[in-house]
Motif scaffolding. Structure first.
Motif, mmCIF file in Angstrom:
data_model
loop_
_atom_site.group_PDB
_atom_site.id
_atom_site.type_symbol
_atom_site.label_atom_id
_atom_site.label_comp_id
_atom_site.label_asym_id
_atom_site.label_seq_id
_atom_site.Cartn_x
_atom_site.Cartn_y
_atom_site.Cartn_z
ATOM 1 N N ALA A 183 0.883 -1.178 0.000
ATOM 2 C CA ALA A 183 0.000 0.000 0.000
ATOM 3 C C ALA A 183 0.914 1.220 0.000
ATOM 4 O O ALA A 183 0.826 2.086 0.855
ATOM 5 C CB ALA A 183 -0.903 -0.020 1.224
ATOM 6 N N SER A 184 1.792 1.256 -0.978
ATOM 7 C CA SER A 184 2.941 2.168 -0.946
ATOM 8 C C SER A 184 2.808 3.288 -1.957
ATOM 9 O O SER A 184 3.825 3.853 -2.411
ATOM 10 C CB SER A 184 4.222 1.377 -1.212
ATOM 11 N N GLY A 185 1.577 3.616 -2.357
ATOM 12 C CA GLY A 185 1.333 4.763 -3.239
ATOM 13 C C GLY A 185 2.225 4.725 -4.469
ATOM 14 O O GLY A 185 2.387 3.670 -5.096
ATOM 15 N N PRO A 186 2.849 5.861 -4.823
ATOM 16 C CA PRO A 186 3.636 5.916 -6.055
ATOM 17 C C PRO A 186 4.946 5.130 -5.999
ATOM 18 O O PRO A 186 5.669 5.076 -7.002
ATOM 19 C CB PRO A 186 3.890 7.414 -6.241
ATOM 20 N N TRP A 187 5.272 4.546 -4.861
ATOM 21 C CA TRP A 187 6.465 3.697 -4.747
ATOM 22 C C TRP A 187 6.122 2.225 -5.020
ATOM 23 O O TRP A 187 6.987 1.365 -4.978
ATOM 24 C CB TRP A 187 7.096 3.810 -3.359
ATOM 25 N N THR A 188 4.862 1.921 -5.252
ATOM 26 C CA THR A 188 4.425 0.524 -5.321
ATOM 27 C C THR A 188 5.038 -0.232 -6.493
ATOM 28 O O THR A 188 5.446 -1.395 -6.342
ATOM 29 C CB THR A 188 2.881 0.464 -5.370
ATOM 30 N N GLN A 204 7.873 0.230 -7.908
ATOM 31 C CA GLN A 204 9.277 0.003 -7.553
ATOM 32 C C GLN A 204 9.395 -1.212 -6.609
ATOM 33 O O GLN A 204 10.269 -2.057 -6.787
ATOM 34 C CB GLN A 204 9.715 1.268 -6.814
ATOM 35 N N LEU A 205 8.509 -1.296 -5.623
ATOM 36 C CA LEU A 205 8.541 -2.416 -4.666
ATOM 37 C C LEU A 205 8.157 -3.732 -5.342
ATOM 38 O O LEU A 205 8.764 -4.776 -5.093
ATOM 39 C CB LEU A 205 7.592 -2.141 -3.497
ATOM 40 N N ALA A 206 7.143 -3.665 -6.220
ATOM 41 C CA ALA A 206 6.698 -4.886 -6.914
ATOM 42 C C ALA A 206 7.826 -5.433 -7.792
ATOM 43 O O ALA A 206 7.965 -6.646 -7.947
ATOM 44 C CB ALA A 206 5.453 -4.594 -7.748
HETATM 45 C C1 LIG Z 1 -3.493 18.610 -2.429
HETATM 46 C C2 LIG Z 1 -4.183 17.284 -2.529
HETATM 47 C C3 LIG Z 1 -5.567 17.193 -2.389
HETATM 48 C C4 LIG Z 1 -6.204 15.957 -2.417
HETATM 49 N N1 LIG Z 1 -7.549 15.903 -2.209
HETATM 50 C C5 LIG Z 1 -8.173 14.706 -2.107
HETATM 51 C C6 LIG Z 1 -9.540 14.636 -1.787
HETATM 52 O O1 LIG Z 1 -10.201 15.654 -1.593
HETATM 53 N N2 LIG Z 1 -10.130 13.413 -1.667
HETATM 54 C C7 LIG Z 1 -9.413 12.261 -1.878
HETATM 55 O O2 LIG Z 1 -9.989 11.159 -1.767
HETATM 56 N N3 LIG Z 1 -8.099 12.302 -2.193
HETATM 57 C C8 LIG Z 1 -7.468 13.484 -2.320
HETATM 58 N N4 LIG Z 1 -6.150 13.552 -2.638
HETATM 59 C C9 LIG Z 1 -5.460 12.306 -2.957
HETATM 60 C C10 LIG Z 1 -5.176 11.505 -1.689
HETATM 61 O O3 LIG Z 1 -4.426 12.293 -0.793
HETATM 62 C C11 LIG Z 1 -4.432 10.221 -2.071
HETATM 63 O O4 LIG Z 1 -5.240 9.512 -3.009
HETATM 64 C C12 LIG Z 1 -4.187 9.313 -0.879
HETATM 65 O O5 LIG Z 1 -3.618 10.035 0.175
HETATM 66 C C13 LIG Z 1 -3.281 8.156 -1.271
HETATM 67 O O6 LIG Z 1 -2.965 7.438 -0.094
HETATM 68 P P1 LIG Z 1 -1.988 6.197 -0.113
HETATM 69 O O7 LIG Z 1 -1.936 5.692 1.276
HETATM 70 O O8 LIG Z 1 -2.417 5.245 -1.178
HETATM 71 O O9 LIG Z 1 -0.581 6.780 -0.583
HETATM 72 P P2 LIG Z 1 0.579 7.536 0.253
HETATM 73 O O10 LIG Z 1 0.038 8.577 1.145
HETATM 74 O O11 LIG Z 1 1.593 7.931 -0.762
HETATM 75 O O12 LIG Z 1 1.163 6.394 1.179
HETATM 76 C C14 LIG Z 1 2.104 5.445 0.740
HETATM 77 C C15 LIG Z 1 3.107 5.301 1.878
HETATM 78 O O13 LIG Z 1 4.014 4.225 1.570
HETATM 79 C C16 LIG Z 1 5.269 4.574 2.120
HETATM 80 N N5 LIG Z 1 6.303 3.755 1.490
HETATM 81 C C17 LIG Z 1 6.695 3.783 0.191
HETATM 82 N N6 LIG Z 1 7.683 2.910 -0.008
HETATM 83 C C18 LIG Z 1 7.926 2.289 1.157
HETATM 84 C C19 LIG Z 1 8.843 1.295 1.600
HETATM 85 N N7 LIG Z 1 9.748 0.753 0.764
HETATM 86 N N8 LIG Z 1 8.814 0.897 2.895
HETATM 87 C C20 LIG Z 1 7.900 1.441 3.782
HETATM 88 N N9 LIG Z 1 7.043 2.416 3.417
HETATM 89 C C21 LIG Z 1 7.041 2.822 2.134
HETATM 90 C C22 LIG Z 1 5.386 6.059 1.782
HETATM 91 O O14 LIG Z 1 6.380 6.707 2.561
HETATM 92 C C23 LIG Z 1 3.977 6.541 2.048
HETATM 93 O O15 LIG Z 1 3.821 7.058 3.362
HETATM 94 C C24 LIG Z 1 -5.466 14.774 -2.635
HETATM 95 C C25 LIG Z 1 -4.074 14.862 -2.791
HETATM 96 C C26 LIG Z 1 -3.437 16.103 -2.735
HETATM 97 C C27 LIG Z 1 -1.941 16.188 -2.884
#
Ligand SMILES: Cc1cc2nc3c(=O)[nH]c(=O)nc-3n(C[C@H](O)[C@H](O)[C@H](O)COP(=O)(O)OP(=O)(O)OC[C@H]3O[C@@H](n4cnc5c(N)ncnc54)[C@H](O)[C@@H]3O)c2cc1C
Length: 382
Positions: free
Chosen positions: A200-205, A207-209
Motif C-alpha cells: 500500500a505504498s502509493g507511487p512507490w508501489t 518500484q517495490l513490486a
Molecule cells: C493537495 C491534494 C488534495 C487531495 N484531495 C483529495 C480529496 O479531496 N479526496 C481524496 O480522496 N483524495 C485526495 N487527494 C489524494 C489523496 O491524498 C491520495 O489519493 C491518498 O492520500 C493516497 O494514499 P496512499 O496511502 O495510497 O498513498 P501515500 O500517502 O503515498 O502512502 C504510501 C506510503 O508508503 C510509504 N512507502 C513507500 N515505499 C515504502 C517502503 N519501501 N517501505 C515502507 N514504506 C514505504 C510512503 O512513505 C507513504 O507514506 C489529494 C491529494 C493532494 C496532494
C-alpha cells in the motif's frame, strides 16, 4: 472459521492505515511498516474530501459504502479526525456542459446519491462568495472533509487497539519469497517474517513490486496545493471543485476549500498528467506558474479574496494506473497483495479498499465486485 494470518502492510498512508484497521479488526496479526513518518507522503498533504459525487458511476456501490464507512468511523466516540459534512459544489464554466452534468446528476440520484443540479442564480444560496462567472453547478450536501493527518493516525490507532504493530521509519528494502510463497520482508538487517505482504505504498508501489519481478503500471502524478493565511470562517462553505465529469476546467482537476483552521486551500494536478517514473523520490519546488494561475483562478471565482495573503504551497505525488482505478488484489507470489493507484481519490476509497483486502485474505465473497480492480487486468488487453 477464517484462518488468521500474519500480515505486513507496507506504507502508512490512508490506504495502508485503512487496510491495517480492517485486517486487525478481523483478527489478523498486522505489522505496518512505513519508511518515513506516518502519513507523511501524499496522505498528510491531502484535502481529504469524501464524496461519491461526479465520479465514475460504475464505482458507485464501492464509493457509497466507503462514504458510509467514514461516517460510521466518525461517529465512533474514540474518533477525532474533524469529519465535517460541508457539502461539495462542482461548478460548470461553460453553458454547453450543463446538460451533461444534469444527466450525470439524474443518474446519481437513481443510484441513491442525494445530489442536485443547481442553476446559476441559485449557486449563491449555497456558496455566497462564489460570485465569479460560472454557468451552473452540481451539489452533494452529504460531501464531507476530514483532517488527513488525524484520519491516518486514528485508523492506525484503531488498528493498534486490535493488536497491530505500527513501525514508522522502517523502510522495506527486500521482499523474501521461497518456493513461490511470501516468507517476510527485510528492513535494514532485520527479516520480519509474515504470511502475507500488502503493498500500500502509493507511487512507490511499482518500484517495490519490481523486487518480486512483478511489473505494475503505476506512475506518479504531481499534485500541488496553495494555502492562504486564515480568513473568517464560512468564507468558503463547501468543497468547490471543477466539474470533471462533463469536461469542466481544462487545466485538470481543481479543488478549493476552507480548512477548519480558516486557511483557503487550492489544489490541482497539472494538465497533461503523469510524471516520470521515480519523480516521487525527488519532490521538487512548487511550480511558480501554478501559484500564479491558482491565485488568478481563485480571484476569478471568489473576488472577495482579493486582499488575502498567501502563506505556502506544496507538492506531493499520487499513484495512477492507466484507467485511473486502484489495483487491488493478489500478485504472483502466494501471500503477496497490492492496494495502490489512488488516482487522487484515495481518501474516498480507503475504507472500501481495506474491506476488499480483508475479504480477500479471508477468502470471502467480496463486499463489492473485485474484477474492475484486478491487478492483472491490463495483461489481458491487446
Ligand atoms: C493537495 C491534494 C488534495 C487531495 N484531495 C483529495 C480529496 O479531496 N479526496 C481524496 O480522496 N483524495 C485526495 N487527494 C489524494 C489523496 O491524498 C491520495 O489519493 C491518498 O492520500 C493516497 O494514499 P496512499 O496511502 O495510497 O498513498 P501515500 O500517502 O503515498 O502512502 C504510501 C506510503 O508508503 C510509504 N512507502 C513507500 N515505499 C515504502 C517502503 N519501501 N517501505 C515502507 N514504506 C514505504 C510512503 O512513505 C507513504 O507514506 C489529494 C491529494 C493532494 C496532494
Amino acid at each position: 472459521m477464517v484462518a488468521k494470518r500474519s500480515v505486513v502492510v507496507v506504507g502508512a498512508g490512508i490506504t495502508g492505515a485503512a487496510i491495517s484497521f480492517f485486517l486487525a479488526k478481523s483478527g489478523h496479526q498486522v505489522t505496518v511498516l512505513e519508511k518515513d513518518a506516518l502519513g507523511s507522503a501524499v496522505s498528510g498533504a491531502s484535502l481529504a474530501c469524501i464524496t461519491p459525487h461526479m465520479i465514475d458511476l460504475s464505482e458507485i456501490e464501492l464509493l457509497k459504502w466507503s462514504c458510509r464507512a467514514w461516517l460510521n468511523l466518525a461517529n465512533d466516540s474514540r474518533a477525532n479526525f474533524e469529519y465535517v459534512r460541508c457539502g461539495q459544489l462542482r461548478f460548470i464554466e461553460r453553458e454547453s456542459e450543463a446538460a451533461a452534468a444534469a444527466r450525470h446528476v439524474e443518474a446519481e440520484r437513481s443510484l441513491g446519491i442525494n445530489s442536485s443540479f443547481v442553476e446559476a442564480e441559485n449557486i449563491r444560496c449555497i456558496e455566497p462568495n462564489l460570485t465569479g462567472p460560472v454557468a451552473a453547478a452540481t451539489y452533494d450536501p452529504d460531501g464531507a472533509t476530514v483532517n488527513p493527518f488525524l484520519a491516518v493516525r486514528t485508523l492506525l490507532l484503531n488498528a493498534k487497539s486490535f493488536g497491530a504493530a505500527i513501525r514508522p521509519h522502517t523502510p522495506v528494502e527486500e521482499i523474501e519469497i521461497q518456493n513461490g510463497c511470501i516468507v517476510g520482508v527485510v528492513s535494514g538487517s532485520e527479516l520480519i517474517r509474515c504470511d502475507c505482504v500488502v503493498l500500500a505504498s502509493g507511487p512507490w508501489t511499482a518500484q517495490l513490486a519490481q523486487l518480486c519481478n512483478v511489473n505494475l503500471p503505476i506512475l506518479p502524478r504531481k499534485a500541488q496545493c496553495l494555502a492562504s493565511v486564515a480568513v473568517p470562517p464560512g468564507t468558503i462553505r463547501s468543497v468547490v471543485s471543477s466539474c470533471e465529469a462533463s469536461g469542466g476546467v481544462e487545466a485538470g482537476y481543481t479543488q478549493i476549500q476552507q480548512s477548519s483552521s480558516g486557511q483557503i486551500l487550492f489544489n490541482t494536478v497539472l494538465a497533461g498528467g503523469l510524471s516520470e517514473p521515480g519523480a516521487q523520490n525527488f519532490v521538487p519546488e512548487v511550480d511558480p506558474v501554478f501559484v500564479a494561475d491558482s491565485i488568478a483562478q481563485l480571484l476569478r471565482l471568489f473576488p472577495c479574496l482579493e486582499n488575502t495573503q498567501w502563506l505556502r504551497s506544496w507538492v506531493r505525488y499520487e499513484a495512477v494506473a492507466p484507467d485511473q482505478r486502484f489495483l487491488i488484489g493478489p500478485l504472483e507470489a502466494d501471500g503477496l497483495f497490492v492496494a495502490a493507484g489512488d488516482a487522487g481519490t484515495g481518501f474516498i476509497r480507503a475504507p472500501a479498499v481495506g474491506q476488499l483486502i480483508s475479504d480477500m485474505l479471508a477468502d470471502k465473497e467480496s463486499t463489492f465486485r473485485a474484477e474492475p480492480y484486478a491487478p492483472n487486468r491490463f495483461e489481458n488487453r491487446r
